[in-house]
Design a protein around this motif. Sequence first.
Motif, PDB file in Angstrom:
ATOM      1  N   ASN A 257      34.564  72.395 -26.285  1.00 26.97           N
ATOM      2  CA  ASN A 257      35.452  71.694 -27.051  1.00 26.97           C
ATOM      3  C   ASN A 257      36.804  71.983 -26.809  1.00 26.97           C
ATOM      4  O   ASN A 257      37.812  70.888 -26.686  1.00 26.97           O
ATOM      5  N   LEU A 258      37.370  72.760 -26.432  1.00 25.85           N
ATOM      6  CA  LEU A 258      38.621  73.273 -25.990  1.00 25.85           C
ATOM      7  C   LEU A 258      38.769  72.560 -24.697  1.00 25.85           C
ATOM      8  O   LEU A 258      40.265  71.919 -24.625  1.00 25.85           O
ATOM      9  N   ALA A 261      39.640  69.004 -25.853  1.00 26.88           N
ATOM     10  CA  ALA A 261      40.803  68.967 -26.417  1.00 26.88           C
ATOM     11  C   ALA A 261      42.073  68.954 -25.618  1.00 26.88           C
ATOM     12  O   ALA A 261      43.205  68.197 -25.660  1.00 26.88           O
ATOM     13  N   PHE A 262      42.099  69.635 -24.438  1.00 26.12           N
ATOM     14  CA  PHE A 262      42.944  69.632 -23.576  1.00 26.12           C
ATOM     15  C   PHE A 262      43.317  68.321 -22.806  1.00 26.12           C
ATOM     16  O   PHE A 262      43.992  67.887 -22.541  1.00 26.12           O
ATOM     17  N   ALA A 265      45.267  66.656 -25.063  1.00 28.03           N
ATOM     18  CA  ALA A 265      46.551  67.141 -24.957  1.00 28.03           C
ATOM     19  C   ALA A 265      47.386  66.492 -23.612  1.00 28.03           C
ATOM     20  O   ALA A 265      48.331  66.341 -23.684  1.00 28.03           O
TER      21      ALA A 265
ATOM     22  N   ALA B 282      53.940  69.110 -29.922  1.00 31.06           N
ATOM     23  CA  ALA B 282      53.219  67.862 -30.122  1.00 31.06           C
ATOM     24  C   ALA B 282      51.851  67.801 -29.126  1.00 31.06           C
ATOM     25  O   ALA B 282      50.848  67.158 -29.527  1.00 31.06           O
ATOM     26  N   VAL B 283      52.147  68.231 -27.884  1.00 29.18           N
ATOM     27  CA  VAL B 283      51.146  67.887 -26.736  1.00 29.18           C
ATOM     28  C   VAL B 283      50.178  69.085 -27.524  1.00 29.18           C
ATOM     29  O   VAL B 283      48.921  68.789 -27.322  1.00 29.18           O
ATOM     30  N   TYR B 284      50.303  70.240 -28.029  1.00 28.59           N
ATOM     31  CA  TYR B 284      49.164  71.106 -28.329  1.00 28.59           C
ATOM     32  C   TYR B 284      48.722  71.160 -29.691  1.00 28.59           C
ATOM     33  O   TYR B 284      47.990  71.463 -29.949  1.00 28.59           O
ATOM     34  N   PRO B 286      46.701  68.462 -30.798  1.00 33.57           N
ATOM     35  CA  PRO B 286      45.333  68.157 -30.840  1.00 33.57           C
ATOM     36  C   PRO B 286      44.296  69.405 -30.666  1.00 33.57           C
ATOM     37  O   PRO B 286      43.346  69.244 -30.996  1.00 33.57           O
ATOM     38  N   VAL B 287      44.748  70.372 -29.876  1.00 40.96           N
ATOM     39  CA  VAL B 287      44.007  71.533 -29.627  1.00 40.96           C
ATOM     40  C   VAL B 287      43.947  72.366 -30.842  1.00 40.96           C
ATOM     41  O   VAL B 287      42.814  72.599 -31.271  1.00 40.96           O
ATOM     42  N   MET B 291      40.061  72.361 -32.767  1.00 40.71           N
ATOM     43  CA  MET B 291      39.413  73.763 -32.881  1.00 40.71           C
ATOM     44  C   MET B 291      39.224  73.942 -34.232  1.00 40.71           C
ATOM     45  O   MET B 291      37.965  74.583 -34.485  1.00 40.71           O
ATOM     46  N   ASN B 294      36.207  71.833 -35.715  1.00 41.72           N
ATOM     47  CA  ASN B 294      34.871  72.255 -35.042  1.00 41.72           C
ATOM     48  C   ASN B 294      34.439  73.655 -35.756  1.00 41.72           C
ATOM     49  O   ASN B 294      33.303  73.576 -36.054  1.00 41.72           O
ATOM     50  N   THR B 335      39.060  81.810 -27.769  1.00 39.22           N
ATOM     51  CA  THR B 335      39.880  80.623 -27.391  1.00 39.22           C
ATOM     52  C   THR B 335      40.980  80.665 -27.351  1.00 39.22           C
ATOM     53  O   THR B 335      41.738  80.160 -26.472  1.00 39.22           O
TER      54      THR B 335
END
Lengths: 415, 415
Positions: A257-258, A261-262, A265, B282-284, B286-287, B291, B294, B335
């Motif tokens: 999932n990481l 997610a990337f 991103a 902002a880019v990170y 969604p990560v 996570m 999930n 992770t």
Amino acid sequence: MSEALQDAGQEIALSPTPAEEFQRLSRVQQRELFFRLPETVQEDLVADMDAEGLRAFVRRLDPDEATDVLGFADRETREVVLRRLDEDRREKIEFLLEFSPESAAGHMHLDYVTVGSQRPISEVARRVRRHEDRTDRFPTIFVTDGDELVGELPGGTLALSDDEDILDHVIEIPAVRYDSPDTDVVDVFRSNPERSVAVLDDDGSILGVIYAGDLLSVIEEAAGETLYEFTGVQEEESVLDGPLVKIRSRYKWLVINLGTAFLAAAVVGLFEETIAAFTLLAVYMPVVAGMGGNAGTQSMAVTVRGIALGQVSLPTGGRAILNEVVAGAANGAITGTLVAVIAAVFNQSPLLGLVLGVSMVLNLVIAGFFGTLIPLVLSRLGEDPATSATIFITTATDVLGFLVFLGMARAVLVG
Amino acid sequence: MSEALQDAGQEIALSPTPAEEFQRLSRVQQRELFFRLPETVQEDLVADMDAEGLRAFVRRLDPDEATDVLGFADRETREVVLRRLDEDRREKIEFLLEFSPESAAGHMHLDYVTVGSQRPISEVARRVRRHEDRTDRFPTIFVTDGDELVGELPGGTLALSDDEDILDHVIEIPAVRYDSPDTDVVDVFRSNPERSVAVLDDDGSILGVIYAGDLLSVIEEAAGETLYEFTGVQEEESVLDGPLVKIRSRYKWLVINLGTAFLAAAVVGLFEETIAAFTLLAVYMPVVAGMGGNAGTQSMAVTVRGIALGQVSLPTGGRAILNEVVAGAANGAITGTLVAVIAAVFNQSPLLGLVLGVSMVLNLVIAGFFGTLIPLVLSRLGEDPATSATIFITTATDVLGFLVFLGMARAVLVG
């Protein structure tokens, strides 16, 4: 299960000497608790019991239950235990131990008698009485011609006289091969709501009988597994496991999932400048991503159930996809309007509202399309539609959702 | 189900005149298809059939199946159909129609005879033969003392002589009240792996009998519903429904989710200036959010199954929560390290890496804690732990996750 027994289950699951904890329970509690414990815990417990403890536990169980218990023991202990049981029980368990616990044979029991179709009724009655005396259970009566199964004789026909022909009273009984997977046996019960199914060897001779009730646990387990598959937890894991088991059971799925997610991103990264110029976009990102993911899993849940019930498959799925896309557009319009109004009023930016509203419609169309198509394709490829589908669907809604939202924002708001 | 029959099912689901499509099928196909159709489609189909068509369909079904079909018809049509059936069948169906389809009585059938415990064996045999002649089925034999159920007489005892006492051969049979919910009946079968359960009236008199096989469909439906509850799709919806039904079935859940998404957005809004100064955050985002969500649903899936199997409840849940929190911290470290390294290398910002890594650990601890606690609390309050749990868990991981991530970023990176 009572709270006291739940506590005992937790003690056993976490104890380094589970056999000791288990032996403190009464016989009745032992039996009730054991078959409710997760498989991993059952295995540890049996491994920790000595031969005498195991013998004392299994000697009062039904042969098919005893087989399940002894299946966890190592070969040596098993043989010691079997030698100490009485002969009839030992032979039955040794016979049942030969089969895979997840096949038809793993669920069968031996409460049956067979009679040749030419034999007199009085002989059937005698055999049934003998079986009942020995086991306290009324057997299924199989009628055979040579080695071949002809059908079942309902118990009521024992009241007939010897003048009547057994064959006039035989009823059909469905049969499965001993190595059929247990899910196939469930299918047989589903299409023939009979009370029992015969289990046959390669050559058609009778090995045992399965009642519908023997399969309740198979179906219940399957029910619990749906959510497991969906969230990437390994089938064997239970709430009673310690942290180490839980970490091992789940970290792979989290790492996969990481990766996805990337991907999302990376898409956001393409629009760093746009976000720098218009930070409000970052504030609304969780809304876009969350709604797409939710709508996609809704479509997936409906499609997965439709596949399981045999209502839809890839070749017949065109209309289902179309319906989901239309429903997605409509629900996108409903939620999109709400979001657009809120953005227009609170952020005083009608253009942002417009971008959000249109993104929501497109994102829910994407969710409906992939949420339906992906499980159908996976099922066609022989994969489980529930397990891997979420990864693909969330990736599609995240990546395409951000692309639509931020791309449109760049064109309309910044450009 | 074959593709041809799947196609027929879709035609019927979407046709304005479903009865016409249905009547083109053979009797055997009609029976196979009808009970696989979603309930909404069954209802539309029955409403579209005229009394003669309905009579032709139900006259070959078992009384309990016919009852399910006629339950969908309006009162007038039902009475016309019933008048045209033979008397024995009509009486049985009229009796069964009185009960709720989701209660114990809704699953029972009438293949039983009752005999007083003082009657001679020959009378039992006579009654059983009569029942078999009329219905082609071997009945369950209930033994009563006055009106009260004493137990069951196994079929094999019919071979006894009149000298023997029925009471010496009676075995126990579990019983449920006619208005018990069907899930309770499943529980009875689970703890007594008997082959049948008696259904009793308020006053203890016998109404019918249920075999384990009659409940397979209840358990299977429950299996399909888990994913439905989890994604907020209404129980009745099927893959065969048109867009209007789908929109109505789902938009409420999407609007509720919109509310929780706005909570997350509001938290992000608190950090608008931080994001403006450091757009990579902002880019990170969604990560971090992905996570947490999930991991939280993983903990939830394990806890929901543990609750269903009776392995854990709120009073005994302390250790389960602790284990989930420890597992969350460990998986967060795994992770988090990956994310930290990637951010440090690709974005050349070790500080951002540090913030991300620590956030991931904290976020997965939050996920483990709420993912376990919330289903336990909901179940204690008598709510379904699978349905509403996701809303609360995702809100907790989103809101607290962004708070931790952006709060720490503001302190370390910008401040």
